[in-house]
Design an enzyme around this catalytic site. Sequence first.
Site, PDB file in Angstrom:
ATOM      1  N   CYS A  50       0.804  -1.233   0.000  1.00 43.67           N
ATOM      2  CA  CYS A  50       0.000   0.000   0.000  1.00 43.67           C
ATOM      3  C   CYS A  50       0.829   1.272   0.000  1.00 43.67           C
ATOM      4  O   CYS A  50       0.278   2.370  -0.048  1.00 43.67           O
ATOM      5  CB  CYS A  50      -0.976  -0.007   1.171  1.00 43.67           C
ATOM      6  N   HIS A  94     -13.583   8.915  -7.294  1.00 48.40           N
ATOM      7  CA  HIS A  94     -12.669   9.081  -8.424  1.00 48.40           C
ATOM      8  C   HIS A  94     -11.666  10.199  -8.154  1.00 48.40           C
ATOM      9  O   HIS A  94     -11.379  11.016  -9.031  1.00 48.40           O
ATOM     10  CB  HIS A  94     -13.446   9.303  -9.737  1.00 48.40           C
ATOM     11  N   GLU A 139     -12.649  -0.964   2.990  1.00 49.08           N
ATOM     12  CA  GLU A 139     -11.611  -0.738   1.989  1.00 49.08           C
ATOM     13  C   GLU A 139     -11.622  -1.877   0.965  1.00 49.08           C
ATOM     14  O   GLU A 139     -11.305  -1.681  -0.201  1.00 49.08           O
ATOM     15  CB  GLU A 139     -10.247  -0.638   2.668  1.00 49.08           C
TER      16      GLU A 139
END
Length: 155
Positions: A50, A94, A139
Amino acid sequence: MYGFTIVENLQKIDEHIKRHELNYHSKRVMVSKEFTFDAAHHLHCYDGKCKNLHGHTYTAVFGISGHTDDIGLVIDFGDIKTIWKEQIEVHLDHRYLNDTLPNMNTTAENMVVWCYEKMDAALADYPNGCRVEFVRLYETPTSYAEARREWMRNG
């Protein structure tokens, strides 16, 4: 006993049901609404995958409680959606979260508190004693962080 029937007489207000009957109780009730968004981020000071730029399809679930009004609603689901769209989603969907959120590591744990605070502020003047009880931020489909009212108030 519970066979199929066709409604022939649609119930009419003030004829079949009186206005004072619309609210069945005076209890606190929680309603919940779920939203999804897609976003990219990366984590700082993290030794794992990550640390690289990547994306998720997040799911945010809001639990909001309050007392029902004279027609039996705590808050209209459409009002929750409007708050989400106008005050929260615009920063998330987005987007590159490292740019659009306040300075923070964009972990689910930090983001869920930010979502809680935004919804809590939006409901501050809402009628019926509406308050955020919890926010859950997924998530992935199997991994989420959660903020609860009692934790937010008491640390």
